[in-house]
Design an enzyme around this catalytic site. Structure first.
Site, PDB file in Angstrom:
ATOM      1  N   ARG A 182       0.842  -1.313  -0.036  1.00  0.00           N
ATOM      2  CA  ARG A 182       0.023  -0.240   0.300  1.00  0.00           C
ATOM      3  C   ARG A 182       0.831   1.054  -0.205  1.00  0.00           C
ATOM      4  O   ARG A 182       0.714   2.077  -0.690  1.00  0.00           O
ATOM      5  CB  ARG A 182      -0.474  -0.393   1.443  1.00  0.00           C
ATOM      6  CG  ARG A 182      -2.140   1.238   1.489  1.00  0.00           C
ATOM      7  CD  ARG A 182      -2.576   1.521   2.120  1.00  0.00           C
ATOM      8  NE  ARG A 182      -3.085   0.553   3.215  1.00  0.00           N
ATOM      9  CZ  ARG A 182      -2.544   0.880   4.479  1.00  0.00           C
ATOM     10  NH1 ARG A 182      -2.002   1.699   4.675  1.00  0.00           N
ATOM     11  NH2 ARG A 182      -2.247  -0.291   5.239  1.00  0.00           N
ATOM     12  N   TYR A 185     -16.871  17.768 -14.251  1.00  0.00           N
ATOM     13  CA  TYR A 185     -17.216  15.992 -14.586  1.00  0.00           C
ATOM     14  C   TYR A 185     -18.468  16.188 -13.339  1.00  0.00           C
ATOM     15  O   TYR A 185     -17.312  15.788 -11.836  1.00  0.00           O
ATOM     16  CB  TYR A 185     -15.620  15.526 -13.755  1.00  0.00           C
ATOM     17  CG  TYR A 185     -15.994  14.258 -14.081  1.00  0.00           C
ATOM     18  CD1 TYR A 185     -16.648  13.563 -15.262  1.00  0.00           C
ATOM     19  CD2 TYR A 185     -16.041  12.418 -12.465  1.00  0.00           C
ATOM     20  CE1 TYR A 185     -16.501  12.046 -15.658  1.00  0.00           C
ATOM     21  CE2 TYR A 185     -16.634  11.788 -12.765  1.00  0.00           C
ATOM     22  CZ  TYR A 185     -16.526  11.061 -14.192  1.00  0.00           C
ATOM     23  OH  TYR A 185     -16.976   9.849 -14.261  1.00  0.00           O
ATOM     24  N   ASP A 199      -8.116  19.460 -13.226  1.00  0.00           N
ATOM     25  CA  ASP A 199      -8.356  18.400 -13.547  1.00  0.00           C
ATOM     26  C   ASP A 199      -8.134  18.498 -15.069  1.00  0.00           C
ATOM     27  O   ASP A 199      -7.666  19.308 -15.702  1.00  0.00           O
ATOM     28  CB  ASP A 199      -9.336  17.926 -13.798  1.00  0.00           C
ATOM     29  CG  ASP A 199     -10.161  16.831 -14.068  1.00  0.00           C
ATOM     30  OD1 ASP A 199      -9.366  16.126 -14.951  1.00  0.00           O
ATOM     31  OD2 ASP A 199     -11.059  16.142 -13.618  1.00  0.00           O
ATOM     32  N   LYS A 201      -9.655   7.589 -19.257  1.00  0.00           N
ATOM     33  CA  LYS A 201      -9.407   8.102 -20.719  1.00  0.00           C
ATOM     34  C   LYS A 201      -8.394   8.108 -21.438  1.00  0.00           C
ATOM     35  O   LYS A 201      -7.704   6.941 -22.069  1.00  0.00           O
ATOM     36  CB  LYS A 201      -9.963   9.188 -20.239  1.00  0.00           C
ATOM     37  CG  LYS A 201     -10.658   9.495 -18.784  1.00  0.00           C
ATOM     38  CD  LYS A 201     -11.817   8.203 -19.338  1.00  0.00           C
ATOM     39  CE  LYS A 201     -13.100   8.979 -17.995  1.00  0.00           C
ATOM     40  NZ  LYS A 201     -13.382   9.935 -17.699  1.00  0.00           N
TER      41      LYS A 201
END
Ligand SMILES: *Cc1c(COP(=O)(O)O)cnc(C)c1O
Length: 387
Positions: free
Chosen positions: A46, A98, A170, A195
């Site tokens: 992690r 978004y 973003d 994307k």
């Protein structure tokens, strides 16, 4: 070195242990400590993993940041960045951000006492007027979805610096190939690597790149504390996708430009939204802050009946949510990304029932045009049979 070379040679392309030409998938959750007094670089996956580390260093290099971080999704990346803020803090966020970002701010962080004002960030006066004593950051998405509104990043950075705020961008739609917000003065860049960065509609992932070490330390702590890390198989897929980013962005942007021009002269298309068209209100700002216009465009065909007609007949693009893939993707914002927005609010923002968004892929542009032409055509064309 230039960008396309750095996509392939950024210091993270060869496995330092074996010389392997692609970073192996280190499918391990923990690491043997050979010397308990001198722990190795990795202790628990992690906190760190060599495969993820290679991807994180790569995005840092491409965005010209000091460090990068990989998350389980774009929303995991964005939400972890919002964990920088505390009860009583206030954020200024692009109005047409978004949908998932809007949702997490208004349904989750709002409950924790982090306030958000949504403003049209293309208008710097509105941004300036929204600054309060407790404002901590300006969060922008440019170009925005689905109308490709362009926010002046240098203008935003100016306001942020004057008020000691962080600037968070973003950069999903343009990727660092076309736009590098950190070089324009932003502090943090976030991505849905689902994307264009991944590029093949086969992985959900998020990335963050930061400009300075102080913020990097904070994000590193949050990434390890919150734990929304990207799994190693997906890290490998994102690195695999990234290698062709320049080639994919160039080719699909070229086709998007051709399609935008074709759609613009089509009698059944009422409006085309593409920053590459000189008539787009954000065209000049985009030209100043980015080196290209990207592969996403939207167009309005006037009614939901016409939209249904097209979506039922189109053959090449997949009809789906998402964008930024090798195959073209046609989306219907009113029913997909913006379905939860009340119709009158949608209409006010220009997201009409006739609006379609097209993410242009790597098909031949003329084939896409032929396909859209037959899908838009009113009547089913019956082949004329000879006698
Ligand atoms: C898809 C998307 C996100 C969310 O990313 P996920 O990977 O789906 O969690 C955030 N911002 C933009 C601009 C997006 O297109």
């Amino acid at each position: 070195m230039r960008f396309e070379t750095r996509l392939l040679h950024n210091g993270n392309e060869i496995d330092s242990f074996t010389g392997a030409s692609s970073i192996p998938i280190y499918q391990a959750s923990t690491y043997h400590q050979f010397n308990i007094d001198q722990p190795g670089e990795f202790d628990y996956a992690r906190s760190g993993n060599p495969t993820r580390h290679a991807l994180e260093e790569t995005i840092a290099s491409l965005e010209r940041g000091c460090r990068g971080f990989a998350f389980a999704s774009g929303m995991a990346a964005i939400s972890t960045v919002f964990l920088l803020f505390s009860r009583g803090d206030h954020l200024i966020v692009s109005q047409d951000v978004y949908g998932g970002t809007y949702r997490v701010l208004t349904k989750v962080f709002d409950r924790m006492g982090i306030e958000t004002t949504f403003v049209d960030t293309t208008d710097l006066h509105q941004v300036n007027n929204a600054v309060r004593a407790n404002t901590k950051a300006i969060y922008v998405e440019t170009p925005s979805n689905p109308l490709l509104k362009v926010t002046d990043l240098k203008g935003i950075v100016g306001i942020a610096r004057a008020n000691r705020l962080l600037t968070i961008v973003d950069n999903t739609f343009l990727t660092p190939y076309f736009q590098q917000p950190l070089s324009l003065g932003a502090d943090i860049v976030v991505h849905s690597a689902t994307k264009f960065i991944g590029g093949h509609s086969d992985v959900v992932a998020g990335l963050v790149a930061v400009k300075d070490e102080e913020i990097a330390e904070q994000i590193a702590l949050l990434q390890n504390a919150f734990g929304a890390i990207l799994g190693v198989q997906d890290c490998w897929l994102v690195m695999r996708g990234l290698k062709t980013l320049q080639a994919r962005m160039e080719a699909s942007t070229k086709s998007a430009e051709k399609l935008a021009l074709w759609l613009q002269q089509h009698p059944d298309v009422e409006k085309v939204y593409y920053t590459g068209l000189p008539s787009h209100p954000g065209h000049h700002v985009q030209d100043m802050q980015a080196s290209g216009h990207g592969a996403v465009l939207s167009f309005d065909v006037g009614s939901k009946e016409k939209v249904h007609h097209i979506l039922n007949r189109v053959r090449l693009p997949i009809v789906a949510v998402s964008l930024g893939a090798v195959e073209s993707i046609l989306s219907y914002p009113a029913r997909m990304s913006h379905a939860s927005m009340p119709p009158e609010v949608r209409a006010k923002h220009g997201i009409t029932d006739g609006l379609l968004r097209l993410s242009v892929g790597l098909e031949n542009a003329d084939d896409l045009i032929d396909d859209l032409a037959q899908a838009i055509a009113e009547k089913v064309q019956v082949a004329v049979s000879g006698k």
